[in-house]
Design a protein around this motif. Structure first.
Motif: not given
Length: 98
Positions: A2-6, A30-44
């Protein structure tokens, strides 16, 4: 899965843990993806949300319902225990846009 633009700067990715390189001490569901800098942050996320379905509530919270059962040699041995996603409900509250 799943990919949801939030927001205009972030997307929420919900994925399976099998062969997933995104880690939080263990593979992340799950993870948050920063669309500006293309960085991924894992979520618990506490249960296997792979193949779940979701929708937004009126307060901009994403509700994700269902998922997969444990996949023996991948999820149980990764230290998740027996947290089955089949009856799971996950809430993702709105994130800052910056």
């Amino acid at each position: 899965m799943q990919l949801t633009v939030i927001s205009d700067t972030r997307a929420l990715i919900i994925h399976k843990v099998e062969r997933n390189q995104c880690r939080l001490g263990h593979p992340a569901w799950a993870a948050l993806f920063n669309l500006r800098i293309h960085a991924v942050r894992p979520l618990k996320v506490e249960s296997n949300s792979s193949c779940a379905s979701g929708t937004f509530l009126s307060n901009r919270t994403l509700i994700n319902i269902g998922g997969n059962p444990m996949v023996g040699r991948y999820t149980f041995t990764a230290g998740f225990g027996d947290l089955d996603g089949l009856q799971a409900v996950c809430f993702f509250e709105s994130y800052p846009t910056s």
